[in-house]
Design an enzyme around this catalytic site. Structure first.
Site, PDB file in Angstrom:
ATOM      1  N   LYS A 169       8.730  13.209 -14.946  1.00 23.43           N
ATOM      2  CA  LYS A 169       8.978  13.206 -16.687  1.00 23.43           C
ATOM      3  C   LYS A 169       7.611  12.567 -17.159  1.00 23.43           C
ATOM      4  CE  LYS A 169      12.653  12.429 -19.393  1.00 23.43           C
ATOM      5  NZ  LYS A 169      14.479  12.999 -20.181  1.00 23.43           N
TER       6      LYS A 169
ATOM      7  N   SER B  24      16.791  15.524 -22.918  1.00 18.30           N
ATOM      8  CA  SER B  24      14.660  15.484 -22.618  1.00 18.30           C
ATOM      9  C   SER B  24      14.739  15.724 -21.801  1.00 18.30           C
ATOM     10  CB  SER B  24      14.737  14.076 -23.488  1.00 18.30           C
ATOM     11  OG  SER B  24      15.474  13.438 -22.631  1.00 18.30           O
TER      12      SER B  24
ATOM     13  N   SER C 210      20.186  13.093 -21.190  1.00 15.47           N
ATOM     14  CA  SER C 210      18.672  14.265 -21.038  1.00 15.47           C
ATOM     15  C   SER C 210      19.208  14.650 -19.171  1.00 15.47           C
ATOM     16  CB  SER C 210      17.898  13.466 -21.187  1.00 15.47           C
ATOM     17  OG  SER C 210      17.798  13.226 -22.331  1.00 15.47           O
TER      18      SER C 210
END
Lengths: 63, 464
Positions: free
Chosen positions: B79, B154, B178
């Protein structure tokens, strides 16, 4: 649902943060601010006057 | 013959038996990324040179019979809030578009030392909060089960890349859900570990008292392998628990016989009414675990809205503290969603924040009392199947409560597992929640469920 923040309070918060909004953004966010007002009201329950916040830490541990 | 999509456990068996070359596997992962990314936008940057260098080193160890363990030679994505030495780490934001870190985040380094191969950097909501956004330097990731749909966030790119079988795993962060949200909407397994179990050093912060890092993968077993390599004390992270890393693997197959499981039914049936498929998934999970020998009953906690009001006020203020300097100087460099959410955060006063932390202590107390009689809790992971990506409200987290943030407030480990499929063939998921530092028990239950069901056999058509 709670009322939105008063415009004067909203404008003061933005000014303090140095944020300049367009009129459209300002109108949107004032409307949405009712959710913040509702949340701040919801967390204020009757509680012992001395109740500690969750962030209190023990010196010497991770400090 | 193609090795992807595959699980880490299966790929490792092939690598250990010298039936699969780590270099060939890295090339296949990069080729899949090039083929699928134009539709998915899962990666914002591929790193073929790094990947092939790391894969060659893994292959040398393979040939020498010196593999470092089950993760050696396995492709992975990070990420883009996880810092990677020499590779831009942007938070998916114009604000940090040209940031090139000098060092890896601690958990990135841990996976690299275990032999993992970094294929690229994955899309995220802007700074792990603002999305899905269409006005950032890169587009938002799309759901491989239906590319018109949202991945949740997210950890958007991680969910998309793993579900599409481009990589078998990736890093995620979880401040309000997330990891568990994308795992739910993309049909994956993802664990938010106990707060303090995994380092956050070198991970761009969202809200310090809630932030955690963890893995997303196809199976619970893979999550256990990944988390084992991530977990451990990091003196550079003030939140890191100074305790020995737990053994997450030895008891993974021990099942759930005798475990006491509480279903927080009011969270997903009354406080927030989830769709029929999501609700059926929670019931299915509970029934399977009961059939496997667990004792299952309903339990009651304070209303979901209390957890959300407390959690989001804390998150907003802590995020504002991170971004305050840039808000003054670079407000228009943020995407619309994040800058408006951060602007709203300025309305929360210092007293509001402390009152929220006091409410948090009360909620943690209520949870601790409930957990005296429970080893695990269950509830839904999300309200519905994945919605259309262009119909997600900018202020969704304020308009309706979420099911994941309660366990960021308490710091408990919480995992999403895929519990079936609903409208449009889209996956649904449920959460398994444990005691603080009881991550191994959460993984055990998730693994027992996956072993007893066939949901892991179904992949998105796009991943074939």
């Amino acid at each position: 649902m709670a009322d939105p923040y008063p415009e004067a309070v909203f404008d003061a918060a933005m000014a303090r943060a140095g944020i300049v909004l367009t009129e459209a953004e300002r109108a949107t966010l004032i409307g949405v601010s009712r959710h913040i007002a509702a949340s701040t009201a919801r967390i204020r329950t009757e509680r012992p006057v001395g109740l500690e916040p969750a962030t209190i830490f023990v010196p010497g541990q991770n400090t | 013959m193609s090795a992807l999509p595959g699980t880490i456990a299966d790929l490792h068996r092939l690598i250990a038996a010298r039936k699969l070359s780590p270099v060939d596997l890295a090339r296949e992962s990069l080729t899949r990324a090039e083929r699928l990314n134009p539709a998915l936008h899962a990666f914002i940057r591929l790193t073929p040179e790094v990947a092939l260098d790391q894969a060659r080193a893994a292959e040398a160890r393979q040939m020498q019979g010196a593999l470092r363990g089950p993760l050696d030679g396995i492709p992975v994505g990070h990420k883009d809030i996880f810092e990677t030495a020499g590779i831009p780490t942007t938070g998916h934001s114009r604000v940090m578009e040209h940031h090139v870190p000098a060092k890896d985040a601690t958990v990135v380094r841990a996976w690299a030392e275990a032999g993992m191969v970094t294929v690229g950097k994955l899309a995220t909501h802007e700074f792990a909060w603002g999305g899905p956004s269409f006005d950032l330097p890169w587009p938002p990731a799309r759901n491989p089960w239906d590319t018109t749909r949202f991945t949740a966030g997210s950890s958007t790119g991680t969910g998309a890349a793993v579900a599409a079988g481009i990589v078998p795993a990736g890093t995620g962060s979880d401040t309000g859900g997330s990891i568990r949200g994308p795992a739910g909407l993309c049909g994956l397994a993802g664990i938010k570990p106990t707060y303090g179990l995994c380092s956050r050093t070198g991970v761009l912060p969202l809200a310090h008292s809630l932030d955690t890092t963890g893995p997303i993968a196809w199976t619970v077993e893979d999550c256990a392998l990944l988390l084992q390599a991530m977990a451990g004390h990091d003196p550079a992270d003030p939140s890191s628990a100074n305790r020995p890393a737990p053994d997450l693997l030895t008891g993974l197959g021990d099942g759930v016989k005798g475990l006491r499981i509480g279903v927080i039914r009011h969270f997903h049936e009354a406080d927030l009414v989830v769709t029929p498929a999501v609700r059926a998934g929670v019931d299915h999970l509970a029934e399977v675990l009961r059939a496997e020998g667990a004792e299952v009953r309903d339990i009651t906690l304070p209303p979901l809205m209390d957890w959300n009001a407390t959690g989001w006020l804390i998150l907003m203020v802590e995020a504002l503290a991170v971004h305050e300097p840039w808000l003054r100087t670079r407000f228009r460099d943020y995407g619309e969603i994040l800058r408006e959410r951060l602007a709203l955060a300025t309305l929360v006063s210092g007293a509001d924040y402390v009152q929220a932390q006091r409410r948090r202590r009360e909620l943690c107390g209520a949870m601790a009392a409930t957990m005296l009689d429970c080893d695990l809790l269950l509830t839904a992971a999300q309200a519905s199947e994945a919605p259309p990506i262009d119909q997600v409200s900018k202020f969704a987290s304020l308009e309706a409560p979420g099911l994941t943030i309660p366990f960021n407030l308490t710091g408990q480990p919480a995992m999403t597992v895929c519990t079936g499929f609903g409208e449009g063939g889209l996956p649904v998921g449920a959460q398994i929640i444990g005691h603080p530092f009881g991550d191994a028990v959460v993984l055990r239950a998730g693994h027992a469920f996956e072993r007893a069901t066939a949901w892991r056999q179904r992949r998105p058509a796009l991943a074939a």
